[in-house]
Design a protein around this motif. Structure first.
Motif, PDB file in Angstrom:
ATOM      1  N   LEU A  41      -4.487   6.362  -0.703  1.00 38.77           N
ATOM      2  CA  LEU A  41      -4.111   6.807   0.643  1.00 38.77           C
ATOM      3  C   LEU A  41      -4.985   6.157   1.705  1.00 38.77           C
ATOM      4  N   TYR A  43      -6.118   9.215  -6.111  1.00 44.28           N
ATOM      5  CA  TYR A  43      -5.059   9.242  -5.084  1.00 44.28           C
ATOM      6  C   TYR A  43      -5.649   9.010  -3.694  1.00 44.28           C
ATOM      7  N   ARG A  65       0.836  -1.217   0.000  1.00 44.68           N
ATOM      8  CA  ARG A  65       0.000   0.000   0.000  1.00 44.68           C
ATOM      9  C   ARG A  65       0.865   1.258   0.000  1.00 44.68           C
ATOM     10  N   GLU A  94       0.683   4.079  -2.839  1.00 47.58           N
ATOM     11  CA  GLU A  94       0.391   5.480  -2.488  1.00 47.58           C
ATOM     12  C   GLU A  94       1.463   6.399  -3.026  1.00 47.58           C
ATOM     13  N   ARG A  97       0.833   9.369  -5.755  1.00 46.91           N
ATOM     14  CA  ARG A  97       1.151  10.754  -5.397  1.00 46.91           C
ATOM     15  C   ARG A  97       2.010  11.408  -6.484  1.00 46.91           C
TER      16      ARG A  97
END
Length: 357
Positions: A149, A145, A124, A128, A132
């Motif tokens: 997150l 996004y 994860r 992320e 980003r």
């Protein structure tokens, strides 16, 4: 004629009986006078008595009640989670310190799940980071996004939940104390309702007792108490630390707790106690022996010796102790209070003091 003779004989017999009784009474009185005269001669014409001279002395107004000892801290050790006991680290009756490990549960399943979640979290984190980078280049939308997150934060939260569960499988002592009897063994399956053992702290030990509500404003935090137990006649001292701020409606009493040093381990929770609480202290109380105070219809009185004669003096009494009574009004320092022969003496009787108490 016969009736007249009988009547005369009856009166003669009555007269004889009266003469006999008068003669006995005369001898009885004469003997009593002889004894009284002998006593008078032996005492020089006065009645021998004992007395005490009044002088001020300290006096404590005490309230004596019953109470009980309770532990300073006491808890039944229990597990928040279910599981199989992996190892027990404590011994029955041993002392432990706050934070000491008492027992652990088998956590192999939770640890495997934790490892799996950590690998998932790394994935994860990578996702992320990439999302980003793309968001900064405006290659993806903000919504895409946010999804990445959220997945990362969820993985982190799942790890914390599992770590908390694993931590709960390690039971530690919540405070310093002594472990009681053990009720489980290694390999036993336990849950939150399983009885494991008790942990008790008895130094200092607490004394719990109740006083009449009218004394609620007299006793305060920091006041000393003295108590004895059923197990010993030794007197222990304690200090009041808490007063219940209400009166029990059923008993009309207020509950009070005090603490007492128990570093020698002589006191145990559950013992009944006899508690003495000092309500008031007087430095110059006038005390007389209880036997010297006479009750009458008007109240109380004592007999004083003044110039060899008896003076009856009404008094107002105060606090009673085991052998003495406080006199609030009626006597003063230096008075001589008679303590014996109270049934024989009368006001203005001549007395001779043979001993002082």
């Amino acid at each position: 004629m016969k009736k007249t003779v009988r009547r005369v004989l009856f009166y003669v017999m009555v007269l004889v009986v009266l003469v006999y009784l008068a003669d006995r009474k005369f001898h009885f009185i004469s003997k009593g006078e002889e004894v009284a005269q002998a006593e008078t001669r032996s005492s020089g014409g006065s009645l021998p008595v004992t007395a005490t001279i009044i002088k001020p002395e300290p006096l404590d107004d005490k309230l004596i009640i019953t109470g009980a000892l309770i532990a300073n801290e006491a808890v039944e050790i229990a597990s928040e989670v279910s599981g199989v006991v992996q190892k027990i680290y404590f011994k029955e009756g041993s002392r432990v310190k706050k934070g000491d490990l008492l027992l652990t549960l088998n956590t192999e399943d939770q640890e495997a799940q934790l490892e799996k979640l950590k690998f998932s979290k790394k994935l994860r984190e990578t996702s992320e980071y990439r999302q980003r980078q793309l968001l900064e280049k405006e290659a993806i939308s903000q919504e895409e996004y946010d999804v990445a997150l959220t997945e990362l934060n969820t993985a982190s939260a799942d790890i914390k939940v599992l770590e908390a569960q694993i931590a709960k499988s390690k039971i530690r002592a919540p405070f310093n104390g002594t472990i009681g009897l053990r009720y489980i063994s290694d390999g036993a399956f336990i849950n939150s309702s399983s009885r494991i053992a008790s942990l008790i702290n008895i130094n200092p030990i607490k004394v719990e007792f109740s006083i009449p509500g009218k004394y609620g404003t007299v006793i305060n935090d920091g006041d000393p108490i003295f108590f004895t137990t059923d197990a010993s006649e030794k007197t222990y001292q304690g200090t009041v630390y808490a007063v219940e701020p209400q009166i029990d409606q059923a008993t009309r009493t207020m509950r009070i707790r005090a603490t007492s040093d128990n570093s020698k381990g002589e006191l145990f929770p559950g013992l009944f106690t006899r508690v003495e609480v000092v309500l008031n202290h007087k430095d110059n109380a006038l005390m007389v022996p209880s036997i010297a105070v006479v009750n009458d219809l008007a109240g109380h009185k004592v007999f004083l010796e003044r110039g060899g004669k008896v003076v009856e003096q009404p008094v107002t009494i105060g606090i009673r102790t085991a052998n003495s009574i406080e006199i609030i009004e009626g006597i003063k320092e230096g008075d001589t209070v008679i303590t014996s022969g109270l049934l024989q003496i009368r006001p203005n009787s001549v007395v001779e003091i043979t001993d002082f108490n």
